[in-house]
Design an enzyme around this catalytic site. Structure first.
Site, short mmCIF file in Angstrom:
data_model
loop_
_atom_site.label_atom_id
_atom_site.label_comp_id
_atom_site.label_asym_id
_atom_site.label_seq_id
_atom_site.Cartn_x
_atom_site.Cartn_y
_atom_site.Cartn_z
N HIS A 42 16.99 11.14 36.69
CA HIS A 42 17.30 9.95 37.47
C HIS A 42 16.77 8.72 36.90
CE1 HIS A 42 17.87 13.72 39.95
NE2 HIS A 42 18.73 12.99 40.77
N HIS A 82 12.96 12.29 42.97
CA HIS A 82 13.76 12.14 42.02
C HIS A 82 13.50 11.22 41.07
CE1 HIS A 82 15.24 9.04 44.86
NE2 HIS A 82 15.74 8.57 43.74
N PRO A 132 12.45 16.68 48.33
CA PRO A 132 13.13 16.72 49.55
C PRO A 132 12.98 15.43 50.25
CG PRO A 132 11.81 18.71 49.36
CD PRO A 132 11.25 17.92 48.34
N ASP A 169 15.50 4.57 49.96
CA ASP A 169 16.52 4.42 51.02
C ASP A 169 16.43 5.87 51.58
OD1 ASP A 169 17.46 1.66 50.60
OD2 ASP A 169 18.47 2.46 48.70
N GLY A 170 16.80 6.98 50.83
CA GLY A 170 16.79 8.27 51.44
C GLY A 170 15.78 8.70 52.02
N HIS A 273 21.81 5.80 39.72
CA HIS A 273 21.00 6.66 40.35
C HIS A 273 20.62 8.07 39.38
CE1 HIS A 273 19.43 9.52 43.32
NE2 HIS A 273 20.33 10.46 42.89
N ARG A 368 -1.97 34.29 72.05
CA ARG A 368 -2.55 32.79 71.87
C ARG A 368 -3.96 32.55 72.53
NH1 ARG A 368 0.54 29.52 77.01
NH2 ARG A 368 0.50 31.40 78.59
N SER A 395 0.07 25.14 75.85
CA SER A 395 0.66 26.37 75.74
C SER A 395 0.24 26.92 74.58
CB SER A 395 2.20 25.97 75.81
OG SER A 395 2.77 25.42 76.86
N GLU A 422 7.33 17.80 65.50
CA GLU A 422 6.89 18.98 64.91
C GLU A 422 7.18 18.84 63.41
OE1 GLU A 422 9.27 18.92 67.31
OE2 GLU A 422 8.59 20.29 68.79
N HIS A 472 4.49 31.72 71.72
CA HIS A 472 5.72 31.99 72.65
C HIS A 472 6.50 32.60 71.40
CE1 HIS A 472 3.58 29.51 75.02
NE2 HIS A 472 4.61 29.45 76.17
N HIS A 484 14.60 29.24 73.84
CA HIS A 484 13.07 29.28 73.33
C HIS A 484 12.62 30.28 72.89
CE1 HIS A 484 13.30 25.42 75.38
NE2 HIS A 484 11.98 25.09 75.38
C1 LIG Z 1 16.52 15.98 51.91
C2 LIG Z 1 17.16 15.68 50.83
N1 LIG Z 1 18.58 15.55 50.92
C3 LIG Z 1 19.37 15.09 49.87
C4 LIG Z 1 18.63 14.91 48.76
C5 LIG Z 1 19.45 14.74 47.44
N2 LIG Z 1 19.32 13.42 46.94
C6 LIG Z 1 18.75 13.12 46.11
S1 LIG Z 1 18.20 11.45 45.56
C7 LIG Z 1 19.42 11.12 47.21
C8 LIG Z 1 19.69 9.60 47.72
C9 LIG Z 1 19.41 8.71 46.74
O1 LIG Z 1 19.37 7.33 47.33
P1 LIG Z 1 17.95 6.75 47.46
O2 LIG Z 1 17.03 7.61 48.10
O3 LIG Z 1 18.45 5.47 47.98
O4 LIG Z 1 17.36 6.67 45.89
P2 LIG Z 1 17.90 5.71 44.47
O5 LIG Z 1 19.33 6.17 44.35
O6 LIG Z 1 17.78 4.37 45.19
O7 LIG Z 1 16.91 5.88 43.61
C10 LIG Z 1 20.04 12.20 47.69
C11 LIG Z 1 20.74 12.47 48.57
C12 LIG Z 1 17.46 15.06 48.40
N3 LIG Z 1 16.49 15.21 47.31
N4 LIG Z 1 16.63 15.60 49.66
MG LIG Z 2 18.34 3.65 47.14
#
Ligand SMILES: Cc1ncc(C[n+]2csc(CCOP(=O)(O)OP(=O)(O)O)c2C)c(N)n1
Ligand SMILES: [Mg+2]
Length: 674
Positions: A42, A82, A132, A169-170, A273, A368, A395, A422, A472, A484
């Site tokens: 990336h 990434h 993630p 953004d993600g 990207h 518990r 709980s 959570e 639980h 639950h």
């Molecule tokens: C929970 C999760 N869902 C999906 C992805 C796959 N994924 C990697 S980057 C991305 C989105 C890219 O957009 P952004 O976060 O804005 O990064 P940019 O392209 O600006 O570097 C996705 C959907 C991931 N890594 N984690």
């Molecule tokens: Mg972005």
């Protein structure tokens, strides 16, 4: 706070600004060359955020590559994992051990620690595994909270650092970011600074096709200080970061950037990207950036400047060591003990005493409650434990007598009210464990482990000590019904490699499971605990921790024909079934299996002996069968759940689903006949 737009040391057109751009271009070049060589990765984020990262590392971040474990370093979390090549370039150029140019040339190859996404433990300086989206920023909230907790305990001289996050953004679209930022805003974690890569692009295209949120206003609403920044203007970034150092709230710096900055045709589009840009695009970027050097070549002057940046923090490290040597001896010793993470002397013996008492008194208590009994002892002995619950404190029985709440403005307590969050709770537990100096545990209902799962998985992947108190744990919770009542959760959690899933059968086993969870610095542990009372089954005291082997014979029988294998609350059923079978002259043994994962690590001989060679096996667990076949085999039987539960008093629910001593005895007899 002062205005974020006060005068800057990096005036436009100055020599300093030009140098900063060249330093940033070194990050860009390494990143795009590595992605191109790997034909995968990336480039967009590293190219877009290189200027911001350069200002952060060269002027603000407190770090010493020679001391990557220095407890008072600032933490840098690349939440947008990434963009890993940005982090690898920074670590390499500033001189961290454990990463070479060759490693970068082998980015994403099996022999390189420069994995696709940053993995904790592969290179010093990677503070957490990310990838993630959303997890990193939530881990960072835990780190920033840990910093304040340890600051309250040990003072400014020993603990006084910041947590910086680079989020995309993600990261901010993910739901977990909502939980995390609202918790951070509520607690006013002012040492937390998020650098948001506000490039308006994600994989499918412009973020405008999916999102209309005003992110800056969203953070303000959550109680953060915010500022919009030109992410390609080093002076603006430096001004904003200087401003972010003070104030009484966490800070969001929304950095406007161009994804893939420098790429001639891809910059500013989703094409930047991911994926190797190709020779032509890269040649074009070299021209635009004014970077005439061959792939992976960093000119000496730039390399030297980056090394100087890497050396910048050594003075701060030395000053800290000096402060520590001058600190109160007991305080410094307590600090070292906390950072070591070792179980304090005497705690194990205290838990053995608890076992002895319980075995003698034979209380009928829910596990518990037994967990709370163990925690009373643990928390009294070990000032490093920090507990909490996602709004289920009464709980989960997670708060012990002497635990004071951690509240906004006063971090001297030891109990976190996570709210109904959570996922962020589990992530914050990761962040606290990663930060060091803290042994975190947190509670919710077992059924909501689903809401924690991505964080639990990362804890297991990273190999860190986090304890989940999940109560639980079956249809035994009764009236709240199938929404639950977990049925598939034990199986799903046992499927996570490295997670220790403990399901103790009584108060003695609960104490043993807590001892095992705390002693294991390299694995997360989950305690599945009952709501309903259970009898004490371990009435003969042993100093030995019998749960350590994962499963063991709890009740033997001469000439046994049947082995009843059970966990948690169902061990009691196994005992009752054993009596029923005995009345019919069928000898049955009972094996308690509190932790499958530990059992699997035992020798084949031990496992075979415990499973009872030549006996018919009956597995008993108020959960789905998934996973049990390996123990009951083709000739055995399983008594448990075959679908979702039902809402009724718990004894009725057990009867309704025929999880009873009678059903177990019948199953054993049929299996014997077959
Ligand atoms: C929970 C999760 N869902 C999906 C992805 C796959 N994924 C990697 S980057 C991305 C989105 C890219 O957009 P952004 O976060 O804005 O990064 P940019 O392209 O600006 O570097 C996705 C959907 C991931 N890594 N984690
Ligand atoms: Mg972005």
């Amino acid at each position: 706070m002062n205005s974020p737009h006060a005068t800057s040391p990096l005036a436009a057109g100055s020599h300093e600004q030009a140098k900063t751009r060249r330093l940033a271009n070194a990050l860009r070049a390494l990143s795009m060359d590595a992605v191109e060589a790997a034909k995968s990765g990336h480039p967009g984020l590293p190219l877009g955020m290189a200027d911001v990262a350069t200002v952060l590392y060269s002027r603000f971040l407190k770090f010493d590559p020679k001391r990557p474990d220095w407890p008072d370093r600032d933490r840098f979390v690349l939440s947008a994992g990434h963009g890993s090549m940005l982090l690898y370039s920074l670590l390499y150029l500033t001189g961290y051990p454990g990463i070479t140019l060759d490693n970068i040339k082998h980015f994403r190859k099996i022999d390189s620690p420069c994995a696709g996404h940053p993995e904790y433990g592969l290179i010093p300086g990677i503070e957490t595994t990310t990838g993630p989206l959303g997890q990193g920023i939530a881990h960072a909230v835990g780190m920033a909270l840990a910093e304040r907790i340890l600051n309250a305990r040990f003072g400014d001289a020993l603990v006084d650092h910041r947590t910086y996050v680079l989020a995309s953004d993600g990261d901010l679209m993910e739901g977990i970011s909502h939980e995390a930022i609202s918790l951070a805003g509520h607690l006013k974690l002012s040492r937390l600074i998020v650098l948001y890569d506000d490039n308006g692009i994600s994989i499918d295209g412009s973020t405008s096709i999916t999102d209309s949120t005003d992110t800056v206003e969203r953070f303000q609403a959550a109680g953060w200080n915010t500022c919009r920044v030109d992410g390609h203007d080093a002076a603006d970034v430096a001004r904003a970061l200087a401003w972010a150092q003070s104030g009484d709230k966490p800070v969001l710096l929304a950095c406007k950037t161009i994804i893939g900055f420098g790429l001639p045709t891809r910059a500013g589009t989703q094409k930047a990207h991911s994926d190797a840009p190709g020779a032509e695009e890269i040649a074009g970027a070299r021209k635009i950036l004014g970077w005439p050097y061959e792939p992976f070549v960093i000119p000496d002057d730039i390399a030297a400047d980056w090394r100087t940046i890497g050396a910048r923090g050594n003075a701060a490290y030395e000053a800290w060591t000096k402060r520590k040597s001058q600190a109160d001896t007991a305080l410094a010793a307590a600090f070292d003990a906390a950072i070591s993470g070792e179980v304090p002397a005497g705690l194990e013996a205290d838990l053995v005493e608890l076992k002895k008492k319980v075995s003698a008194e034979k209380p009928s208590v829910a596990t518990r409650k037994a967990s709370e009994m163990a925690l009373e002892i643990i928390n009294a002995r070990w000032p490093s434990t920090i507990g909490g619950s996602a709004d289920l404190t009464p709980s989960n029985n997670t708060k012990t007598k002497d635990m004071k709440d951690i509240v906004t403005g006063d971090f001297s307590g030891r109990y976190v009210r996570f709210g109904v969050r959570e996922h962020a709770m589990a992530a914050a537990l990761n962040g606290m464990a990663l930060h060091g100096g803290i042994v975190p545990y947190g509670g919710t209902f077992l059924v909501f482990s689903d809401y924690c799962r991505p964080s639990i998985r990362l804890a297991a992947l990273m190999g860190i000590r986090v304890v989940y108190v999940m109560t639980h744990d079956s249809i035994g919770l009764g009236e709240d019904g199938p929404t639950h009542q977990p049925v598939e959760h034990l199986a799903a959690l046992r499927a996570i490699p490295g997670l220790r899933v403990f399901r103790p059968a009584d108060a003695v086993e609960t104490a043993e499971c807590w001892a095992l969870a705390l002693a294991d610095k390299k694995h997360p542990s989950l305690l599945a605990l009952t709501r309903q009372n259970l009898p004490t089954l371990r009435t003969a005291h042993t100093d030995d921790n019998l749960c350590a082997r994962g499963a063991y014979e709890l009740a033997g029988a001469a000439g046994a024909k049947v082995t009843l294998l059970a966990t948690g609350s169902e061990v009691e059923l196994a005992f009752k079934a054993r009596d029923l079978l005995a009345a019919e002259n069928i000898a049955a043994r009972v094996v308690s299996m509190p932790c499958w994962e530990l059992f699997e690590q035992q020798s084949e001989t031990y496992r075979e002996t415990v499973l009872g060679p030549g006996t018919v096996k009956v597995g008993i667990e108020a959960a789905v069968r998934f996973g049990w076949d390996r123990y009951v085999g083709s000739t055995g039987a399983f008594v448990g759940m075959h679908g979702f539960g039902a809402s009724a008093p718990y004894k009725d629910v057990y009867a309704h689903f025929a999880i009873t001593p009678e059903a177990v005895a019948e199953a054993a007899k049929s299996a014997l006949k077959a």
